[in-house]
Structure formats: structure tokens, C-alpha cells
Enzyme design. Structure first.
Site, PDB file in Angstrom:
ATOM      1  N   GLY A  72       8.379   3.655   1.691  1.00 28.98           N
ATOM      2  CA  GLY A  72       7.821   3.208   2.614  1.00 28.98           C
ATOM      3  C   GLY A  72       6.250   3.182   2.611  1.00 28.98           C
ATOM      4  O   GLY A  72       5.719   2.803   1.657  1.00 28.98           O
ATOM      5  N   SER A  73       5.468   3.306   3.609  1.00 29.60           N
ATOM      6  CA  SER A  73       3.927   3.176   3.799  1.00 29.60           C
ATOM      7  C   SER A  73       3.636   1.620   4.508  1.00 29.60           C
ATOM      8  O   SER A  73       3.937   1.488   5.694  1.00 29.60           O
ATOM      9  CB  SER A  73       3.378   2.794   2.497  1.00 29.60           C
ATOM     10  OG  SER A  73       1.906   3.278   2.719  1.00 29.60           O
ATOM     11  N   ARG A  74       2.549   0.787   3.951  1.00 34.08           N
ATOM     12  CA  ARG A  74       2.062  -0.122   4.773  1.00 34.08           C
ATOM     13  C   ARG A  74       1.933  -1.590   4.153  1.00 34.08           C
ATOM     14  O   ARG A  74       1.775  -1.392   2.806  1.00 34.08           O
ATOM     15  CB  ARG A  74       0.729   0.256   5.176  1.00 34.08           C
ATOM     16  CG  ARG A  74       0.158  -0.667   6.294  1.00 34.08           C
ATOM     17  CD  ARG A  74      -1.167  -0.309   6.715  1.00 34.08           C
ATOM     18  NE  ARG A  74      -2.426  -1.035   6.069  1.00 34.08           N
ATOM     19  CZ  ARG A  74      -3.575  -0.573   5.925  1.00 34.08           C
ATOM     20  NH1 ARG A  74      -4.054   0.500   6.332  1.00 34.08           N
ATOM     21  NH2 ARG A  74      -4.546  -1.445   5.481  1.00 34.08           N
TER      22      ARG A  74
ATOM     23  N   ILE B 211       0.724  -1.277  -0.031  1.00 33.21           N
ATOM     24  CA  ILE B 211      -0.114  -0.046  -0.075  1.00 33.21           C
ATOM     25  C   ILE B 211       0.823   1.247  -0.219  1.00 33.21           C
ATOM     26  O   ILE B 211       1.738   1.528   0.724  1.00 33.21           O
ATOM     27  CB  ILE B 211      -1.080   0.003   1.131  1.00 33.21           C
ATOM     28  CG1 ILE B 211      -1.751  -1.303   1.270  1.00 33.21           C
ATOM     29  CG2 ILE B 211      -1.923   1.205   1.208  1.00 33.21           C
ATOM     30  CD1 ILE B 211      -2.582  -1.459   2.548  1.00 33.21           C
TER      31      ILE B 211
END
Length: 218
Positions: A170-172, A140
Site C-alpha cells: 500500500g501507501s499513496r 510513494i
């Protein structure tokens, strides 16, 4: 040190600019050099050693999502700026589909991030009889993460802990388990820090449809 593909692409400009920035001043040169090094740190790709059994975390970071969605359980790991951003296969399996879903770029720690740009990597593991029950790893994008780079294609075979992609800045990353995995089966909790390819998030035997040791059907 090994870096994820594309790391130098982002870092080379500030690194090359650092000597020329001396014309402006030492401070400007130092900032340019620091930016280049900081960008490379985003793309660092250390080796990982999976444990002997168990489903492992797909990402470095903190568990930010752990919930039931109908008959299935979703586990999400939020990556901050200091985490390694290379994503790994949580279990051995064959890639059945890689699907890109366009969307927004909200902060990955917010509830609105469920509407963000995603790449779904679906992995057939064990003896799955229903295609809709196939477990999947979802990369995500976030507020600053604008590029998702999957390394795999349909029909590729992955071993547990093997690299399957990275998210630039980055992120999820989420894992959607098959229906036979219950919320109580998950071995981590909200707020817990995990390491990609090494932290066990689901113990051996908790999900009968997931192959939790290297290889399929062994």
C-alpha cells in the site's frame, strides 16, 4: 482471481506453514492460513473498465492530497490495507522516464510522507513543449510499504487505465498535472473514495495537454 507479480512470494510461506502449525495447535494453523490469505488480498488485481473519456484515478483509495504547487496541481490517493494496490495510468501517454528516489518510510497519510521513498513515472501526453511540464504519476512508499514495483520503462506506451506498477502493502499515489490544469478543474475532492482506472478525476477538456481518450494525438 488474478494477483500482482510477487504476491505469491509473500504469501507462500505462511500458506505452506499452516499444515505444519497444526503441531502447535489449530489456532496457530488458522492464524498462519489467515496471514497467507490476507497477504494475497493485498496483491489482488481485478480487471477495470475505464469510462469513455476523462483522466482516471491511478489508485484505489481516498483522496488525501489536493493542492497547488506553484503553477501545477497535485492529486494524491491514500490506499489503506483493504484497497487494491495495483496502480494504473490515469491517461494515455508515452513513458519518458522512470526515476527512483530513496527516502524515509513515514505513514503515507502524514505530511512527512512527502519525504518518503518514491518512484516517479513521467508520461508525455498530448502536445507538451516543455519537459518540466510533463505530467507524472508518483508511487510513494509508506510505513509498511517497503517495495515499489514499476511495470514500465522509458519509451513504453500506456493506454488509459493500463497497469503501470504496484506498491507492496500500500501507501499513496500522486498525479502531478501539467500547468494548464487548475484546481477547480479536478472532479474529486479531499476525502472522496476513488477506484483505479474507473473514477474520473479530471473531466474531458479540462487539461488541453492531457489526452483524455485512449491513444495519443487521435
Amino acid at each position: 482471481m488474478k494477483f500482482a507479480p510477487g504476491g505469491w512470494q509473500y504469501a507462500i510461506l505462511p500458506l505452506l506453514a499452516a499444515p505444519f502449525a497444526l503441531i502447535i495447535g489449530v489456532g496457530a494453523s488458522a492464524i498462519s492460513l489467515a496471514v497467507g490469505v490476507f497477504v494475497l488480498l493485498f496483491f489482488r488485481d481485478p480487471e477495470r473498465t475505464p469510462p469513455l473519456s476523462g483522466v482516471v484515478s491511478p489508485a484505489d483509495g481516498k483522496v488525501s492530497v489536493l493542492r497547488e504547487e506553484g503553477e501545477r496541481v497535485r492529486l494524491g490517493v491514500f490506499m489503506n490495507v483493504w484497497n487494491v494496490h495495483v496502480i494504473r495510468a490515469p491517461f494515455a501517454g508515452v513513458v519518458t522516464d522512470v526515476e527512483h528516489s530513496p527516502g524515509a518510510h513515514r505513514p503515507a497519510f502524514s505530511k512527512d510522507s512527502d519525504r518518503n521513498e518514491k518512484v516517479h513515472v513521467r508520461l508525455a501526453a498530448g502536445e507538451l513543449t516543455n519537459e518540466d511540464d510533463t505530467p507524472e504519476v508518483t508511487l510513494i512508499a509508506g510505513a509498511f510499504a517497503r517495495r515499489i514495483f514499476p511495470y514500465v520503462d522509458a519509451e513504453d506506451r500506456l493506454e488509459r487505465g493500463e497497469r503501470l506498477g504496484h506498491i507492496a502493502f500500500g501507501s499513496r499515489v500522486d498525479v502531478l498535472f501539467p500547468p494548464d490544469v487548475a484546481l477547480d478543474d479536478v472532479a474529486v475532492s479531499i476525502g472522496e473514495r476513488v477506484t483505479a482506472g474507473e473514477t474520473v478525476v479530471l473531466e474531458h477538456g479540462a487539461g488541453t495537454e492531457l489526452e483524455t481518450t485512449d491513444g495519443i494525438g487521435e
